[in-house]
Motif scaffolding. Structure first.
Motif, PDB file in Angstrom:
ATOM      1  N   HIS A   1     -10.283   1.491   3.348  1.00 15.94           N
ATOM      2  CA  HIS A   1      -9.233   0.997   2.464  1.00 15.94           C
ATOM      3  C   HIS A   1      -9.287  -0.530   2.464  1.00 15.94           C
ATOM      4  CE1 HIS A   1      -7.796   5.062   2.797  1.00 15.94           C
ATOM      5  NE2 HIS A   1      -7.441   4.903   4.047  1.00 15.94           N
TER       6      HIS A   1
ATOM      7  N   ASN B   1     -10.496   2.555  -2.239  1.00 11.28           N
ATOM      8  CA  ASN B   1     -11.213   3.243  -1.172  1.00 11.28           C
ATOM      9  C   ASN B   1     -12.699   3.065  -1.438  1.00 11.28           C
ATOM     10  OD1 ASN B   1      -8.816   4.167  -0.119  1.00 11.28           O
ATOM     11  ND2 ASN B   1      -9.006   6.221  -0.934  1.00 11.28           N
TER      12      ASN B   1
ATOM     13  N   TYR C   1      -9.935   5.273  -6.459  1.00  7.02           N
ATOM     14  CA  TYR C   1      -9.130   6.348  -5.865  1.00  7.02           C
ATOM     15  C   TYR C   1      -9.874   7.648  -6.086  1.00  7.02           C
ATOM     16  CZ  TYR C   1      -5.303   9.629  -5.089  1.00  7.02           C
ATOM     17  OH  TYR C   1      -4.530  10.671  -4.622  1.00  7.02           O
TER      18      TYR C   1
ATOM     19  N   TYR D   1       0.846  -1.186   0.000  1.00  8.64           N
ATOM     20  CA  TYR D   1       0.000   0.000   0.000  1.00  8.64           C
ATOM     21  C   TYR D   1       0.884   1.239   0.000  1.00  8.64           C
ATOM     22  CZ  TYR D   1      -3.825   3.163   1.156  1.00  8.64           C
ATOM     23  OH  TYR D   1      -4.750   4.167   1.116  1.00  8.64           O
TER      24      TYR D   1
ATOM     25  N   VAL E   1      -2.207   3.849  -5.087  1.00  4.71           N
ATOM     26  CA  VAL E   1      -2.883   3.099  -4.017  1.00  4.71           C
ATOM     27  C   VAL E   1      -2.078   1.865  -3.594  1.00  4.71           C
ATOM     28  CG1 VAL E   1      -5.004   1.999  -3.202  1.00  4.71           C
ATOM     29  CG2 VAL E   1      -5.137   3.919  -4.798  1.00  4.71           C
TER      30      VAL E   1
END
Length: 322
Positions: free
Chosen positions: A265, A256, A298, A223, A229
């Motif tokens: 997340h 997300n 995202y 991550y 991301v």
């Protein structure tokens, strides 16, 4: 995409900065001059940043930062990208360069011994070595080193509450790791304070290990805190370990939640992304705060009149002199 004209830089440096608020203003201007975007934190204890820009601008930035003797030892983790990884530039002053609530821990005085990426490959074969992931749940659930111990934490500042879970490993060589190395500077020092005697930290973190050693035995994705991301680390023996938050199938499609109030997340497979319209639950799908979703998952903060020159004192002086 082969046309990668941009760099993404990840870096930190623990060093004493006198008058950090004045330094913040100077550093903000430097980033503006070089057309950089991203997040930079300045504190009395040092500098921490993740930024993106054209390769030449990033090269100039690295050269200028390292020319300052306070940052002469700084190490930049450099990755190529096809565009800016951020929409905005923020250079902020904060009490710590990473939020830890460990104000008494000074990495310049004491910290775990550095383990370079090539050394870690050998150490992982030692039964007396224990790898400890110092990242949050959503990070290590997406990817982690094979056999690593993880802590049940939502934020790094929760780490001290979970150190008791590591008591069984006090007699072993404990190697801490995180994304870029910054959390381990204080985490490893804190473990020493708590009576752990043989403490190490992966120098440069997961990202450096991937760049220098091909990421062998790092399972899943890493991550990252930019528009990508999540990124691939392991080019040797990759393996997907994360599961779709909705249906439980194997997936490393990290997103997300499209509900801006939730913004969880989590990995969500492409099938569930379409079915749930980018959301992690039926409640989120029906929320009036649900954003117009996309498969990337995202959702950058809207610019809302954002002006990167707002805090530029040089600009203010130029306007006053006109």
């Amino acid at each position: 995409m082969d046309n990668k004209e941009y760099y993404i830089l990840l870096y930190y440096c623990y060093t004493k900065i006198e008058n950090p608020e004045a330094f913040r203003e100077e550093h903000h201007q430097l980033c503006l001059d070089l057309n950089l975007r991203g997040r930079v934190i300045v504190a009395e204890e040092g500098l921490n940043g993740t930024i993106s820009g054209l390769k030449k601008d990033c090269e100039d930035y690295m050269e200028q930062v390292k020319s300052d003797e306070r940052f002469a030892t700084i190490e930049f983790k450099v990755d190529e990208h096809h565009e800016h990884a951020f929409q905005k530039l923020h250079v902020r002053y904060k009490p710590e360069i990473v939020h830890s609530d460990l104000a008494t821990v000074d990495p310049l005085t004491r910290t775990g011994k550095y383990v370079e990426p090539h050394e870690l490959k050998t150490m992982m074969e030692d039964e007396n070595v224990v790898l400890v992931d110092m990242r949050s749940n959503y990070e290590h659930e997406l990817g982690r080193f094979k056999g690593a111990i993880t802590l049940d934490i939502d934020n790094f500042r929760d780490m001290p509450e979970k150190v008791s879970d590591l008591e069984a490993y006090k007699g072993k060589k404990v190697v801490t790791y995180c994304t870029g190395g910054i959390k381990c500077e204080k985490a490893s020092a804190y473990l020493i304070e708590q009576g752990f005697e043989d403490v190490y930290q992966l120098h440069g973190g997961i990202i450096k290990y991937g760049l220098e050693q091909g990421g062998e035995n790092f399972e899943g994705k890493c991550y990252v805190f930019d528009s990508r991301v999540a990124v691939d680390v392991n080019k040797v023996n990759p393996k997907v370990i994360s599961k779709c938050y909705v249906c439980g199938t194997t997936s490393d499609h990290m997103v997300n939640c499209a509900n801006s109030v939730c913004n969880r997340h989590v990995p969500i497979c492409e099938s569930c992304m379409e079915k749930m319209e980018g959301c992690c639950s039926d409640n989120c799908k029906s929320s009036p705060e649900k954003r117009e979703w996309n498969m990337e998952g995202y959702y950058p903060t809207k610019l809302n009149g954002y002006n990167p020159y707002k805090d530029s004192k040089r600009l203010k002086k130029e306007k006053q002199s006109q």
